[in-house]
Scaffold this active site. Structure first.
Site, mmCIF file in Angstrom:
data_model
loop_
_atom_site.group_PDB
_atom_site.id
_atom_site.type_symbol
_atom_site.label_atom_id
_atom_site.label_comp_id
_atom_site.label_asym_id
_atom_site.label_seq_id
_atom_site.Cartn_x
_atom_site.Cartn_y
_atom_site.Cartn_z
ATOM 1 C CG ASP A 48 -26.978 -44.255 -119.670
ATOM 2 O OD1 ASP A 48 -27.903 -44.167 -118.836
ATOM 3 O OD2 ASP A 48 -26.144 -45.180 -119.650
ATOM 4 C CB SER A 73 -24.633 -44.808 -116.429
ATOM 5 O OG SER A 73 -24.425 -45.606 -117.573
ATOM 6 C CG HIS A 74 -30.563 -47.200 -116.806
ATOM 7 N ND1 HIS A 74 -30.734 -45.851 -116.948
ATOM 8 C CD2 HIS A 74 -31.547 -47.784 -117.535
ATOM 9 C CE1 HIS A 74 -31.799 -45.621 -117.719
ATOM 10 N NE2 HIS A 74 -32.303 -46.779 -118.084
ATOM 11 N NE ARG A 75 -30.635 -45.761 -122.580
ATOM 12 C CZ ARG A 75 -31.940 -45.528 -122.517
ATOM 13 N NH1 ARG A 75 -32.796 -46.428 -122.991
ATOM 14 N NH2 ARG A 75 -32.402 -44.423 -121.985
#
Length: 352
Positions: free
Chosen positions: A279, A202-204
């Site tokens: 994501d 996850s990095h969005r």
């Protein structure tokens, strides 16, 4: 022909592995790394592992808002193009580096070639969506990974020449995935066994920059009732630490946090995971290529074909929906959606 290629982040380093060496057999390429990803595991190691030619020029532009970062890139790339005087500028994907490279070239009346053109999530709140739409409409040659991408561009009436070449990521996956799958070192490091864990990323910005959504992300990850490996993106780690929630993930017995990983280590985990929770647009596609069922923590995707094929489920940050989807059995068939592994050859041929 002299070609300036502008890259700046992990997916672009991987894609360049399929194109740059072939391109240099016929043309003079100047590889420019903007510095958008500057951590070793997100940049340097990819050049070493994938034999991507080392950047000829590095701009060291990282951090700041999307507007600020893109502006600083434009300020540097404009004069760079004036000095190099290339015949073509080549850009990949949908990052700030993509838009800055394409826009600087278009303003200098240098033809722009866009690899991975035509992808759409139809969510204009995503910076990546704005970047790819704008880049497509200023490009002279638009090289598409799928028929869906071609159809999107036809509907939008872009001015440039549109070609279906396939996805260069398929080229890289076919070359490196078998070797990565056989290397169980990254699994041992994470304390998991093949086929018995979920790989999460996850990095969005929409998920990690909003405290409410970040909390929902943490709750979702904590609710997964099986071993989960989470390579921690620097952005995500910083947000979790600032919110005081990183300790919760570190204390969870089923969660194994790792630093950011190079391509081969990440692909080892990906090809051996029971399922993927992400994501990331790129990881959705990589999961499909690795035959790993994917659960996407967004409500839109650029890679709609993976959803239509039954290998990807969109759940946003709904924990109940995610847990249900993680136990969804994918179809027995996995169609060849993105080409035959020769996209790099078609890219070079399309450039001329």
């Amino acid at each position: 022909m002299k070609i300036v290629t502008v890259i700046g982040n992990r997916p672009q380093f991987v894609k360049a592995a399929a194109v740059s060496r072939l391109l240099r057999e016929r043309h003079d390429e100047v590889l420019v790394h903007t510095g958008q990803h500057h951590d070793d595991e997100l940049s340097t190691i990819f050049f070493e592992e994938l034999s991507v030619p080392r950047p000829d020029l590095e701009l060291h532009i990282a951090g700041g808002t999307n507007t600020d970062q893109t502006g600083r890139m434009l300020a540097d790339i404009g004069p760079l193009l004036a000095r190099e005087r290339p015949d073509v500028v080549l850009v990949y994907g949908d990052t700030n580096s993509t838009l800055a490279g394409g826009l600087a070239a278009a303003q200098a009346t240098i033809p722009v070639v866009h690899i991975e053109a035509g992808m759409r999530s139809f969510d204009r709140t995503m910076p990546e969506e704005l970047n790819r739409v704008l880049t497509d409409h200023l490009s002279d040659v638009l090289l598409c990974p799928s028929q869906t991408a071609v159809d999107n561009l036809r509907r939008e009436g872009v001015a440039g020449r549109v070609e279906l070449v396939g996805d260069v990521m398929v080229d890289v996956a076919m070359l490196f995935q078998p070797r990565a799958k056989a290397d169980l070192g990254p699994l041992r490091d994470a304390g998991v066994a093949p086929g018995e864990f979920v790989l999460a990323t996850s990095h969005r910005a929409a998920n990690v920059d909003d405290p409410v959504r970040l909390r929902r992300l943490v709750d979702l990850l904590l609710a997964v009732g099986e071993p989960l490996v989470l390579p921690l993106h620097p952005r995500t780690g910083a947000r979790l630490d600032a919110a005081g929630w990183l300790d919760e993930l570190q204390a969870a017995e089923h969660v194994s946090l790792t630093p950011p990983l190079g391509y081969m280590a990440f692909t080892s985990l990906l090809t051996n995971a029971r399922a993927v929770l992400t994501d990331s647009g790129g990881v959705q596609k990589e999961a499909y290529l690795a035959a790993a069922p994917c659960v996407t923590m967004r409500d839109t995707t650029e890679w709609v074909e993976t959803v239509e094929a039954g290998w990807n489920v969109l759940v946003d940050l709904d924990a109940d929906a995610a847990l249900s989807a993680l136990h969804h059995t994918p179809p027995s068939e996995r169609p060849q959606l993105y080409g035959d592994g020769r996209a790099g050859e078609r890219v070079v041929a399309a450039i001329g």
